[in-house]
Design a protein around this motif. Structure first.
Motif, PDB file in Angstrom:
ATOM      1  N   ASP A 147       6.473  71.087 -56.747  1.00  0.00           N
ATOM      2  CA  ASP A 147       6.642  71.583 -58.015  1.00  0.00           C
ATOM      3  C   ASP A 147       7.856  70.737 -58.844  1.00  0.00           C
ATOM      4  N   ARG A 152       5.169  63.467 -62.577  1.00  0.00           N
ATOM      5  CA  ARG A 152       3.810  63.758 -63.234  1.00  0.00           C
ATOM      6  C   ARG A 152       2.633  63.170 -62.460  1.00  0.00           C
ATOM      7  N   GLN A 179      -0.993  64.646 -60.223  1.00  0.00           N
ATOM      8  CA  GLN A 179      -1.818  65.743 -60.049  1.00  0.00           C
ATOM      9  C   GLN A 179      -1.774  66.386 -58.771  1.00  0.00           C
ATOM     10  N   LEU A 180      -1.274  67.638 -59.087  1.00  0.00           N
ATOM     11  CA  LEU A 180      -1.050  68.763 -57.726  1.00  0.00           C
ATOM     12  C   LEU A 180      -2.095  69.495 -57.653  1.00  0.00           C
ATOM     13  N   ASN A 191       6.903  67.292 -59.187  1.00  0.00           N
ATOM     14  CA  ASN A 191       5.498  66.953 -60.166  1.00  0.00           C
ATOM     15  C   ASN A 191       6.114  67.214 -61.611  1.00  0.00           C
TER      16      ASN A 191
END
Length: 187
Positions: free
Chosen positions: A52, A59, A61-62, A55
Protein backbone atom coordinates in the motif's frame (compact mmCIF):
# COMPACT_ATOMS: atom_id res chain seq x y z
CA UNK A 1 8.76 9.92 -21.17
CA UNK A 2 7.75 7.50 -23.96
CA UNK A 3 4.50 5.55 -23.68
CA UNK A 4 5.24 2.18 -22.00
CA UNK A 5 5.18 -0.82 -24.32
CA UNK A 6 5.26 -3.32 -21.47
CA UNK A 7 3.13 -4.06 -18.44
CA UNK A 8 4.91 -5.95 -15.68
CA UNK A 9 2.53 -8.23 -13.78
CA UNK A 10 3.87 -9.41 -10.42
CA UNK A 11 2.08 -12.38 -8.89
CA UNK A 12 2.44 -14.33 -5.64
CA UNK A 13 4.34 -17.56 -5.87
CA UNK A 14 5.32 -19.59 -2.80
CA UNK A 15 6.27 -16.93 -0.28
CA UNK A 16 5.71 -13.33 0.71
CA UNK A 17 8.95 -12.92 2.69
CA UNK A 18 10.87 -11.76 -0.39
CA UNK A 19 8.30 -9.18 -1.54
CA UNK A 20 10.29 -6.11 -0.49
CA UNK A 21 13.69 -7.08 -1.98
CA UNK A 22 11.98 -8.20 -5.19
CA UNK A 23 9.92 -5.01 -5.49
CA UNK A 24 12.94 -2.82 -4.82
CA UNK A 25 14.99 -4.77 -7.36
CA UNK A 26 12.30 -4.14 -9.98
CA UNK A 27 12.40 -0.36 -9.55
CA UNK A 28 16.16 -0.10 -8.97
CA UNK A 29 17.08 -2.13 -12.06
CA UNK A 30 14.44 -1.05 -14.58
CA UNK A 31 15.04 2.13 -16.57
CA UNK A 32 12.82 1.05 -19.47
CA UNK A 33 9.31 2.55 -19.14
CA UNK A 34 6.68 0.10 -17.88
CA UNK A 35 3.24 -0.12 -16.34
CA UNK A 36 2.93 -2.24 -13.20
CA UNK A 37 0.08 -4.43 -12.07
CA UNK A 38 0.85 -6.04 -8.74
CA UNK A 39 -1.41 -8.89 -7.62
CA UNK A 40 -1.41 -9.45 -3.87
CA UNK A 41 -3.23 -12.66 -3.08
CA UNK A 42 -3.80 -12.77 0.66
CA UNK A 43 -0.45 -11.52 1.88
CA UNK A 44 0.21 -11.04 5.61
CA UNK A 45 -0.57 -7.57 7.01
CA UNK A 46 3.04 -6.26 7.02
CA UNK A 47 3.40 -7.13 3.32
CA UNK A 48 0.00 -5.63 2.45
CA UNK A 49 0.96 -2.44 4.33
CA UNK A 50 4.30 -2.27 2.50
CA UNK A 51 2.59 -2.66 -0.89
CA UNK A 52 0.00 0.00 0.00
CA UNK A 53 2.81 2.40 0.89
CA UNK A 54 4.67 1.68 -2.33
CA UNK A 55 1.45 2.09 -4.30
CA UNK A 56 0.96 5.57 -2.84
CA UNK A 57 4.51 6.53 -3.88
CA UNK A 58 4.80 4.81 -7.25
CA UNK A 59 1.14 4.79 -8.39
CA UNK A 60 0.73 1.35 -9.91
CA UNK A 61 -2.33 -0.86 -10.12
CA UNK A 62 -2.65 -3.03 -7.02
CA UNK A 63 -5.09 -5.93 -7.15
CA UNK A 64 -5.68 -7.49 -3.74
CA UNK A 65 -7.68 -10.47 -2.60
CA UNK A 66 -8.19 -11.62 0.97
CA UNK A 67 -7.39 -15.21 0.04
CA UNK A 68 -4.38 -16.90 -1.46
CA UNK A 69 -4.27 -17.08 -5.25
CA UNK A 70 -2.50 -19.66 -7.35
CA UNK A 71 -0.05 -17.92 -9.70
CA UNK A 72 -2.19 -18.61 -12.79
CA UNK A 73 -5.30 -17.23 -11.06
CA UNK A 74 -3.35 -14.04 -10.29
CA UNK A 75 -2.01 -13.81 -13.85
CA UNK A 76 -5.52 -14.13 -15.27
CA UNK A 77 -6.84 -11.39 -12.96
CA UNK A 78 -4.12 -9.02 -14.12
CA UNK A 79 -4.12 -9.98 -17.79
CA UNK A 80 -7.64 -8.59 -18.18
CA UNK A 81 -6.21 -5.16 -17.22
CA UNK A 82 -3.19 -5.15 -19.57
CA UNK A 83 -3.36 -2.55 -22.35
CA UNK A 84 0.24 -2.54 -23.61
CA UNK A 85 1.57 -4.57 -26.56
CA UNK A 86 3.68 -6.71 -24.21
CA UNK A 87 3.21 -8.20 -20.77
CA UNK A 88 5.87 -9.59 -18.45
CA UNK A 89 4.77 -12.10 -15.86
CA UNK A 90 7.06 -12.07 -12.85
CA UNK A 91 6.95 -13.96 -9.56
CA UNK A 92 7.02 -11.88 -6.36
CA UNK A 93 10.24 -13.51 -5.17
CA UNK A 94 12.75 -12.79 -7.92
CA UNK A 95 15.52 -10.27 -8.38
CA UNK A 96 16.17 -8.63 -11.74
CA UNK A 97 19.40 -7.19 -13.06
CA UNK A 98 19.97 -3.81 -14.76
CA UNK A 99 18.64 -3.65 -18.30
CA UNK A 100 16.59 -6.84 -17.98
CA UNK A 101 13.28 -5.47 -19.29
CA UNK A 102 14.68 -3.62 -22.27
CA UNK A 103 16.68 -6.73 -23.25
CA UNK A 104 13.54 -8.90 -23.25
CA UNK A 105 11.57 -6.29 -25.21
CA UNK A 106 14.37 -5.79 -27.78
CA UNK A 107 14.61 -9.53 -28.32
CA UNK A 108 10.87 -9.77 -29.02
CA UNK A 109 10.98 -6.76 -31.33
CA UNK A 110 14.03 -7.96 -33.30
CA UNK A 111 13.02 -11.60 -33.61
CA UNK A 112 9.23 -11.42 -33.71
CA UNK A 113 9.11 -13.97 -30.88
CA UNK A 114 5.79 -14.31 -29.10
CA UNK A 115 7.49 -15.30 -25.83
CA UNK A 116 10.90 -14.31 -24.48
CA UNK A 117 12.57 -15.51 -21.31
CA UNK A 118 15.72 -14.49 -19.46
CA UNK A 119 18.38 -16.61 -17.88
CA UNK A 120 16.81 -17.87 -14.66
CA UNK A 121 19.27 -18.15 -11.78
CA UNK A 122 19.15 -19.37 -8.19
CA UNK A 123 20.97 -17.92 -5.19
CA UNK A 124 22.89 -14.73 -4.60
CA UNK A 125 24.14 -12.64 -7.54
CA UNK A 126 27.78 -13.29 -6.64
CA UNK A 127 27.33 -17.07 -6.81
CA UNK A 128 24.39 -17.51 -9.18
CA UNK A 129 23.64 -21.00 -10.39
CA UNK A 130 21.60 -21.38 -13.56
CA UNK A 131 18.10 -22.77 -13.12
CA UNK A 132 17.61 -22.63 -16.89
CA UNK A 133 18.62 -20.66 -19.95
CA UNK A 134 15.82 -21.78 -22.22
CA UNK A 135 15.06 -25.41 -22.63
CA UNK A 136 13.58 -28.28 -24.51
CA UNK A 137 10.06 -29.66 -24.09
CA UNK A 138 8.37 -31.99 -26.52
CA UNK A 139 6.57 -35.29 -26.86
CA UNK A 140 8.77 -38.01 -28.30
CA UNK A 141 7.65 -41.35 -29.68
CA UNK A 142 9.90 -44.30 -28.91
CA UNK A 143 9.58 -47.97 -28.05
CA UNK A 144 5.89 -47.87 -28.98
CA UNK A 145 5.04 -45.14 -26.46
CA UNK A 146 4.92 -41.40 -26.12
CA UNK A 147 7.18 -39.67 -23.62
CA UNK A 148 7.66 -36.11 -22.46
CA UNK A 149 11.19 -34.90 -23.06
CA UNK A 150 12.07 -31.87 -20.91
CA UNK A 151 15.49 -30.37 -20.37
CA UNK A 152 16.59 -27.10 -18.78
CA UNK A 153 19.67 -25.80 -20.57
CA UNK A 154 22.72 -25.22 -18.36
CA UNK A 155 20.78 -26.29 -15.24
CA UNK A 156 22.89 -26.43 -12.08
CA UNK A 157 25.95 -24.78 -13.60
CA UNK A 158 27.51 -21.56 -12.31
CA UNK A 159 26.47 -18.57 -14.42
CA UNK A 160 30.06 -17.33 -14.50
CA UNK A 161 31.15 -20.64 -16.10
CA UNK A 162 28.49 -20.73 -18.83
CA UNK A 163 28.22 -17.03 -19.66
CA UNK A 164 30.55 -17.35 -22.72
CA UNK A 165 28.31 -20.13 -24.07
CA UNK A 166 25.04 -18.23 -23.85
CA UNK A 167 23.39 -17.14 -27.10
CA UNK A 168 19.97 -15.79 -27.96
CA UNK A 169 17.98 -18.32 -29.93
CA UNK A 170 14.75 -20.24 -30.23
CA UNK A 171 13.80 -22.62 -27.47
CA UNK A 172 10.93 -24.91 -26.58
CA UNK A 173 10.59 -24.14 -22.88
CA UNK A 174 10.33 -21.04 -20.70
CA UNK A 175 9.00 -20.64 -17.20
CA UNK A 176 6.59 -18.13 -15.71
CA UNK A 177 9.11 -17.04 -13.06
CA UNK A 178 9.77 -14.21 -15.52
CA UNK A 179 8.50 -14.23 -19.10
CA UNK A 180 7.69 -11.55 -21.67
CA UNK A 181 4.75 -12.27 -23.98
CA UNK A 182 3.06 -10.38 -26.79
CA UNK A 183 -0.31 -9.41 -25.30
CA UNK A 184 -2.22 -10.35 -28.45
CA UNK A 185 -1.13 -13.97 -27.97
CA UNK A 186 -3.86 -14.21 -25.32
CA UNK A 187 -6.60 -12.94 -27.65
Amino acid sequence: MPQPQVTVVVVPRERFSFTKPSFESLYRNTDFPFELIYVDGGSPEPVATYLDGQNKRKRFQLIRTDHHLAPNQARNLALAQVETPYVVFMDNDILVTPGWLEALWRCAEKTGAWLVGPIYCIGNPSTWVVHMAGGEARIESRDGGRFLHERHLFRGRRLADVRPLLRRGPCELLEFHCMLARSDVFA
